[in-house]
Design an enzyme around this catalytic site. Structure first.
Site, PDB file in Angstrom:
ATOM      1  CD  GLU A 256      -1.849   2.219   1.954  1.00 11.43           C
ATOM      2  OE1 GLU A 256      -1.602   3.282   1.328  1.00 11.43           O
ATOM      3  OE2 GLU A 256      -1.917   2.136   3.184  1.00 11.43           O
ATOM      4  CB  CYS A 290      -1.621   6.829   2.317  1.00 11.02           C
ATOM      5  SG  CYS A 290      -2.673   5.649   3.180  1.00 11.02           S
ATOM      6  CD  GLU A 383       2.291  10.496  -1.233  1.00 12.45           C
ATOM      7  OE1 GLU A 383       1.389  10.043  -0.502  1.00 12.45           O
ATOM      8  OE2 GLU A 383       3.282   9.825  -1.592  1.00 12.45           O
TER       9      GLU A 383
END
Length: 479
Positions: A256, A290, A383
């Protein structure tokens, strides 16, 4: 409580390659030190896990489920201690740790204790063909066995929640575990080792090592030939590095990874819900989740009003917590500066707050709202993992979907609309592993969780985790 390795049923602080400082992100002070594992400690942990496989891997469903419940009870019995450790390591608001992180850790173990019961087993009746040397029927049925020794690498943003999210199903499926938490957040992992020790699992079923990643404990563990599977949550670049090492031994992986998550706000959305929901999705835990929203696409007719209100609420936020480290603060601030260089309008934030007290020595940044950037701007595409969102207008449904999907990531997304048909039309077209409609971070532990593209490989949650952490075996019996 000092962070310590837990190897073969023993807590160890000596050996290894010394220690490194544990820093309080709120004020920058040194709270203690953390032992750094070397190859010998990693080898010992993997060896202990290998040695426990025969006992734990062959234990009954009832025995494993009972152990999961004892661990859950143990965390609950030391609830405030876990909250204190989580807050001290991360600097997150105490309310967040007490209402999300620690309860979810308890829930993870209880959920997998329950899921062990009633798992469906498939069977098929098969006609025996003449060429196989017989006739009649055969019965095919499937059983599952543990993978073996599982390496679990967990991140610093939700240290206990994401560690237990992997440890619970791995142990429940009969695997033995060697876990390495982030070097930034070792405390709740050590407490978990104490709880597991008290829960009476076989010696070596769970092991814990501390240390850094590349060229250190993390790499020693994920590249170890004695590891049978790897479960990792963290940055996409780190996932790529682990995958290269895993390929040498063809080790299964569950990843993940990062996200640059979009929100789509249609003009028919409940305005208050959409603004409040975006504040939560962009700024919870200072954007260090996240699943947080960094890209917001708003239908043009409500764009100005939405941006203005979002800016007001971002400026009014208090008690939101620091970045995890000085290095991460500097990274986030560099994106604030980059956004301005790229032509952004700063609606709110964009800098480092001044408190006039010890917090000025910590790693705080301001919640930041931006507009005016092009879709291909680095700040829109990369990100940041901080309290930042860029808001852009759109005119049509197709345009909104295209903008949302224009990313190398695909972890999560939110859609805000009161049009039920539109919700069902848009959500499946968004390229993400999970799409929330008129909500954010509403999770059912039984549902699949994970990303696509650079956001990960595989799915976690419920049966999906148990399937990853076990190997299906088909048994064919001629009747």
């Amino acid at each position: 409580m000092k962070p310590a390795h837990y190897v073969g049923g023993e807590f160890v602080r000596e050996g290894g390659v010394g220690s490194f400082p544990l820093v309080d992100p709120v004020d920058g002070s040194v709270r203690g030190d953390v032992p750094e594992a070397d190859r010998a400690i990693v080898d010992a942990a993997v060896g202990a896990a290998r040695g426990a496989l025969g006992v734990w891997g062959s234990s009954s469903v009832e025995e494993r489920a009972a152990a999961m419940r004892r661990i859950a009870d143990g965390i609950e019995a030391r609830f405030e201690e876990f909250v204190d450790a989580e807050v001290a390591d991360t600097g997150k608001p105490r309310e967040l740790a007490a209402t999300v992180d620690i309860p979810r850790a308890v829930g993870n173990f209880r959920a997998y204790a329950d899921l062990l019961y009633g798992r469906p087993e498939r069977s098929y009746s098969t006609a025996v063909p003449g060429w196989s040397g017989g006739s009649g029927q055969a019965l095919n049925y499937t059983t599952r066995r543990p993978l073996g020794v599982v390496a679990i690498i967990s991140p610093w943003n939700l240290p206990l929640l994401l560690l237990t999210w992997k440890v619970a199903p791995a142990l429940a499926a009969g695997n033995t575990v060697v876990a390495k938490p982030s070097e930034e957040t070792p405390s709740t992992a050590t407490l978990l080792a104490e709880v597991i020790h008290e829960a009476g699992l076989p010696v070596g079923a769970f092991n814990l090592i501390h240390g850094h990643g590349a060229g250190a404990a993390g790499e020693f563990l994920t590249a170890h030939e004695g590891v049978d599977a790897i479960a990792f949550t963290g940055e996409s670049a780190t996932g790529s590095a682990i995958m290269r090492k895993a390929a040498e031994h063809i080790t299964p992986v569950s990843f993940e990874l990062g996200g640059k998550n979009p929100a789509i706000v249609f003009a028919d959305a409940d305005f208050e819900d959409a603004v409040a929901g975006t504040v939560r999705s962009a700024f919870t835990h200072s954007g260090q989740i996240c699943l947080c929203t960094e890209r917001v696409y708003v239908e043009r007719s409500i764009f100005d009003a939405f941006v203005a209100e979002l800016g007001v609420r971002a400026r009014a936020l208090t008690g939101y917590g620091p970045m995890i480290s000085a290095a991460h603060r500097d990274k986030v601030v560099s994106y604030y500066r980059l956004a301005v260089d790229e032509g952004a309008t700063v609606v709110a934030g964009g800098g480092v707050p001044s408190f006039g007290d010890e917090r000025d020595g910590g790693f705080h940044v301001e919640p930041t709202v931006l507009t005016g950037l092009a879709q291909n701007a680095r700040t829109v595409q990369e990100e940041v993992f901080g309290p930042i969102c860029h808001v852009m207008p759109f005119d049509t449904e197709d345009e909104a979907i295209a903008l949302a999907n224009d990313s190398r990531y695909g972890l999560a997304a939110t859609v805000w609309t009161t049009d039920l048909s539109r919700a069902h039309r848009v959500a499946p077209r968004v390229e993400a592993g999970i799409v929330w409609v008129n909500c954010w971070n509403l999770r059912d532990l039984r549902t699949p969780f994970g990303g696509i593209k650079a956001s990960g490989i595989g799915r976690e949650g419920g049966e999906y985790s148990l399937d990853f952490f076990s190997e299906p075996v088909n048994i064919c019996i001629k009747i």
